[in-house]
Design a protein around this motif. Structure first.
Motif, short mmCIF file in Angstrom:
data_model
loop_
_atom_site.label_atom_id
_atom_site.label_comp_id
_atom_site.label_asym_id
_atom_site.label_seq_id
_atom_site.Cartn_x
_atom_site.Cartn_y
_atom_site.Cartn_z
N PRO A 45 50.31 43.20 41.73
CA PRO A 45 50.66 42.17 40.42
C PRO A 45 50.97 42.14 39.10
O PRO A 45 51.43 44.05 38.83
CB PRO A 45 48.98 41.58 40.31
N ILE A 46 51.96 41.56 38.67
CA ILE A 46 52.70 41.36 36.69
C ILE A 46 52.45 40.99 36.69
O ILE A 46 52.38 39.35 36.02
CB ILE A 46 54.10 41.24 37.60
N LEU A 47 52.43 41.03 34.95
CA LEU A 47 52.07 40.37 34.16
C LEU A 47 52.52 40.21 33.42
O LEU A 47 53.32 41.55 32.21
CB LEU A 47 50.99 41.07 32.61
N ILE A 48 53.60 39.15 32.94
CA ILE A 48 54.58 38.74 31.76
C ILE A 48 54.04 38.38 30.94
O ILE A 48 53.44 37.51 30.42
CB ILE A 48 55.66 38.23 32.46
N LEU A 83 40.09 33.18 40.97
CA LEU A 83 41.03 33.89 41.00
C LEU A 83 40.89 35.62 41.23
O LEU A 83 41.53 36.08 41.53
CB LEU A 83 41.80 33.91 39.59
N LEU A 84 39.54 36.33 40.34
CA LEU A 84 39.96 37.75 39.90
C LEU A 84 39.51 38.58 41.74
O LEU A 84 40.02 38.69 42.81
CB LEU A 84 38.83 37.90 39.91
N ARG A 85 38.63 37.45 42.25
CA ARG A 85 38.15 37.77 44.45
C ARG A 85 39.53 37.52 44.71
O ARG A 85 40.04 38.08 45.79
CB ARG A 85 37.21 36.45 44.39
N PHE A 86 40.47 36.93 44.67
CA PHE A 86 41.49 36.49 45.42
C PHE A 86 42.51 37.49 44.63
O PHE A 86 43.53 38.08 45.86
CB PHE A 86 42.19 35.24 44.74
N VAL A 87 42.43 38.00 43.80
CA VAL A 87 43.70 38.48 43.55
C VAL A 87 43.40 40.39 44.13
O VAL A 87 44.03 41.02 44.73
CB VAL A 87 44.38 39.28 41.64
N GLN A 88 42.45 40.13 44.12
CA GLN A 88 41.77 42.24 44.88
C GLN A 88 41.55 42.13 46.31
O GLN A 88 42.03 42.60 46.65
CB GLN A 88 39.97 41.33 44.41
N ASN A 89 40.90 40.99 46.80
CA ASN A 89 41.08 40.40 48.67
C ASN A 89 42.34 40.22 48.99
O ASN A 89 42.14 39.72 50.29
CB ASN A 89 39.81 39.99 48.55
N ASN A 111 48.73 37.08 52.06
CA ASN A 111 49.67 37.72 51.86
C ASN A 111 50.44 37.25 50.61
O ASN A 111 52.30 36.92 50.85
CB ASN A 111 50.72 38.42 52.34
N THR A 112 50.03 37.21 49.72
CA THR A 112 50.48 36.23 47.86
C THR A 112 50.90 36.92 46.95
O THR A 112 49.76 37.42 46.46
CB THR A 112 50.39 34.70 48.25
N ARG A 113 52.27 37.51 46.64
CA ARG A 113 52.01 37.81 45.50
C ARG A 113 51.72 37.28 43.49
O ARG A 113 52.63 36.04 44.14
CB ARG A 113 53.39 38.44 45.69
N ILE A 114 50.91 37.73 42.58
CA ILE A 114 50.11 37.12 41.91
C ILE A 114 51.66 37.01 40.63
O ILE A 114 51.67 38.73 40.29
CB ILE A 114 48.86 37.26 41.63
N VAL A 115 52.15 36.47 39.95
CA VAL A 115 52.56 36.90 39.29
C VAL A 115 52.22 36.46 37.88
O VAL A 115 52.02 34.89 37.56
CB VAL A 115 54.62 36.72 39.07
N ALA A 116 51.22 36.78 36.58
CA ALA A 116 50.92 36.13 35.86
C ALA A 116 51.62 36.26 34.13
O ALA A 116 52.65 37.08 33.90
CB ALA A 116 49.74 36.51 35.50
N ASP A 147 38.10 42.09 33.49
CA ASP A 147 37.80 42.52 35.57
C ASP A 147 39.30 41.76 35.41
O ASP A 147 40.32 42.78 36.18
CB ASP A 147 36.70 42.27 36.12
N LEU A 148 39.58 40.74 35.14
CA LEU A 148 40.62 39.76 35.95
C LEU A 148 42.17 40.39 34.78
O LEU A 148 43.03 40.95 35.67
CB LEU A 148 40.72 37.81 35.43
N PHE A 149 42.00 40.32 33.79
CA PHE A 149 42.80 40.81 32.65
C PHE A 149 43.58 42.69 33.10
O PHE A 149 44.58 42.04 33.54
CB PHE A 149 42.61 41.56 31.02
N TYR A 150 42.72 43.62 33.92
CA TYR A 150 42.59 44.62 34.07
C TYR A 150 43.69 44.50 35.91
O TYR A 150 44.36 45.83 35.80
CB TYR A 150 41.48 45.55 34.04
N ARG A 151 42.88 43.72 36.48
CA ARG A 151 43.35 43.77 37.62
C ARG A 151 45.07 43.12 37.68
O ARG A 151 46.10 43.19 38.39
CB ARG A 151 42.60 42.99 38.59
N LEU A 152 45.31 41.73 36.96
CA LEU A 152 46.69 41.45 36.52
C LEU A 152 47.40 42.77 35.82
O LEU A 152 48.80 42.82 35.86
CB LEU A 152 46.60 40.49 35.29
#
Length: 618
Positions: A325-328, A415-421, A436-441, A459-464
């Motif tokens: 994941p990428i955070l912009i 969203l956290l569950r989706f980003v993780q799993n 298999n979808t990439r997340i860019v926030a 937890d979502l912040f650190y995952r992103l």
């Protein structure tokens, strides 16, 4: 009798020593066996008489090197014990001299036997072969070294004798080295004969004429000025073509006629592929730069781009090739969506869908169904057959969650569950869907402060926050302001068929203004000025009063503004200081003289802070 035999035969006693052994009852180990060592034999070992070196077999056996003794005795026993007389005795071994040094000897002997083959007498000749053996060992070592080096060589040597100076003479003798054959998959001469056609027939059709001409042009140039060095493809034994680099040298007679040519080939397939990859990487880098600068309003041909933008390009290129994941982050108008476009387009997912959704523009009740979809009957008014959400639609692609800071807390959990799993349930669904979808926030908000204020899940912040790209505001890269201004000036002059210019005072105002609306604000202002200004030269009076007031207020209220970092304060001071110096004295050289710094310092600072020297001249 034995001494008389020696004298008659005039044997050379310097390096040869004779000895004789008689057998009692045909037994090798009988105590009555007598051994006669000649004076020459004893001298070879450094002894002088029988008291030094007694006439018993043990005198000889005990001085044989321990590594050789068993082999020599076994050979001697086999020879003596073979009543047929078919087993010869010829051994090389080391003997210990009187001075305790070991030297190499060779002993050849034969046995006189009776009619039944029983041994009666053994006569032996021992030769001093130490020097010869040493040379042989040195030669053997050189041969082994040559073979090892040859195997380690990455090049394949070859050699050709040029008969009558004719490079295509059929009697020319050609040698292809084992390394040459090995490079193209062959093992011996049966596979790859020593003829020119073995090589020429395996040249790639597109390279054959060029490769042959390179050899012939080199050989036929009697001046020796035409080098032989070129690249071509050869067909390996397995049918695969690979690139090779060939070079060689020629021995010529006094008239320059070629006598012999030798050369090597080297497999450069990996080098060419590496160069090709580097070229592709450079092209990709340039494409990112061009796309980004166009979107940001910069001229792609500009060589003057801020260091901040160069770092941004590097990050885009690096992060595009991974799936994390990428955070912009960055203010509104800096181009977060443009950067996401580039990341997707330069990734391996570029052929897959790229979907964008603004988390702050859609009501919470609809946002979940847009992202995750819903099953038929999930809620009142649900579409028949249900709906596929963005995450499922973009499988193997990319989803941009713009303004992620506005995502409701309730949705952040899902969203956290989706980003993780990378899996989720549709609204009202019972089937787990894995994609298999990439997340860019992307966001213009300070997520870290929101985490501290319990407005955004940590937890979502650190995952992103695995990969982060910060797009600097225009005020954070002041060296881009003047180039951007000139770009938009030319762009809108061309659009509206005008030829307007900006006065030096306008450039000063633009350089000092903080541009809260970033590039978008600068672009809109330039279009407005081109359209509304009545004169060909746009002056400061054409600038909106709010901007002029802002610049004036900045000058007078610096102290009352919020405290900035020491580095920022230092940069602001330097920028204003050098601007004022150049403006006052009219040139970089005069300014350098007055403020007592090197001229190069003025130029470097002007470059660093985007001070366009052409517009500060009086």
């Amino acid at each position: 009798m034995f001494e008389n035999y020696i004298q008659k035969k005039d044997v050379n006693l310097i390096s040869t020593g004779l000895w004789e052994m008689t057998f009692e009852d045909g037994s090798l180990l009988a105590s009555g066996n007598k051994v006669m060592w000649t004076e020459a034999f004893r001298k070879l070992l450094g002894f002088s008489n029988e008291s030094d070196f007694p006439g018993v077999l043990e005198s000889w056996i005990s001085r044989i090197h321990s590594d050789d003794r068993e082999r020599v005795l076994q050979a001697f026993t086999s020879h003596v014990g073979d009543y047929s007389g078919q087993t010869s005795f010829d051994e090389q071994y080391r003997l210990c001299l009187k001075n305790n040094q070991y030297r190499w000897f060779r002993t050849v002997g034969d046995t006189v036997r009776n009619e039944q083959g029983v041994p009666l007498r053994f006569t032996g000749s021992s030769f001093y072969i130490h020097d010869q053996r040493k040379k042989e060992q040195e030669m053997e070592f050189m041969i082994i070294r040559f073979e090892l080096i040859s195997r380690a060589l990455t090049e394949g040597p070859w050699d050709m004798e040029v008969v009558a100076g004719d490079p295509i003479n059929p009697t020319n003798v050609i040698w292809w080295s084992p390394q040459f054959r090995n490079l193209i998959g062959y093992s011996d001469e049966d596979d790859f004969p020593n003829v020119l056609s073995s090589w020429s027939n395996r040249l790639h059709p597109e390279d054959k004429e060029m490769a042959l001409n390179a050899v012939f042009d080199h050989l036929n140039d009697y001046s020796g000025n035409t080098p032989y060095s070129n690249d071509y493809r050869l067909c390996l034994k397995n049918g695969e073509y690979r690139w090779f680099h060939a070079h060689g040298y020629t021995l010529r007679d006094e008239q320059g006629v070629p006598l012999r040519v030798a050369g090597t080939i080297r497999d450069i397939e990996h080098e060419r592929q590496k160069a090709k990859d580097s070229e592709a990487k450079l092209n990709r880098y340039c494409e990112i730069v061009n796309t980004l600068t166009k979107k940001q309003g910069l001229d792609p041909n500009l060589t003057f781009v801020s260091s901040e933008m160069k770092e941004l390009v590097k990050s885009i290129e690096k992060y595009a090739k991974v799936d994390a994941p990428i955070l912009i982050t960055g203010e509104s108008g800096v181009g977060k969506e443009v950067v996401t476009d580039l990341i997707h387009n330069f990734s391996d997912r570029k052929e897959a869908p790229f979907l964008k959704i603004n988390c702050g523009a859609i009501p919470e009740a609809l946002l979940e169904s847009e992202l995750f979809g819903y099953d038929e009957g999930a809620f009142s008014g649900a579409k028949k057959g249900g709906k596929i959400g963005f995450f499922e639609l973009a499988d193997n692609g990319t989803v941009l969650l713009d303004e992620i800071g506005d995502l409701p807390l309730q949705l952040q959990v899902k969203l956290l569950r989706f980003v993780q799993n990378h899996d989720f349930y549709k609204i009202g669904g019972k089937r787990l869907i894995k994609v298999n979808t990439r997340i860019v926030a992307a966001t213009n908000r300070d997520l870290e402060s929101m985490v501290q204020n319990k407005e955004f899940r940590s937890d979502l912040f650190y995952r992103l926050h695995v990969l982060t790209i910060h797009i600097p505001a225009l005020r954070e890269r002041p060296s881009d302001i003047i180039p951007l201004t000139n770009y938009f000036l030319n762009k809108f002059n061309e659009t509206y068929h005008t030829s307007k210019t900006l006065s030096p005072e306008v450039y000063k105002i633009f350089s000092k203004y903080l541009w809260p609306g970033n590039v978008r604000e600068l672009e809109n202002l330039m279009e407005r000025l081109i359209v509304t200004a009545e004169m060909d030269t746009i002056t400061s009076e054409c600038i909106p009063q709010a901007i002029r007031n802002f610049v004036i207020d900045t000058k007078t209220n610096n102290v009352s503004r919020s405290i900035i970092t020491y580095k920022q304060a230092k940069e602001q001071f330097e920028r204003q200081y050098f601007q004022q110096a150049i403006e006052k004295y009219g040139s970089t050289r005069k300014a350098a003289e007055q403020i007592e710094v090197d001229h190069s310092t003025i130029v470097k600072k002007a470059s660093k802070y985007g001070i366009d020297l052409l517009h500060w001249r009086r």
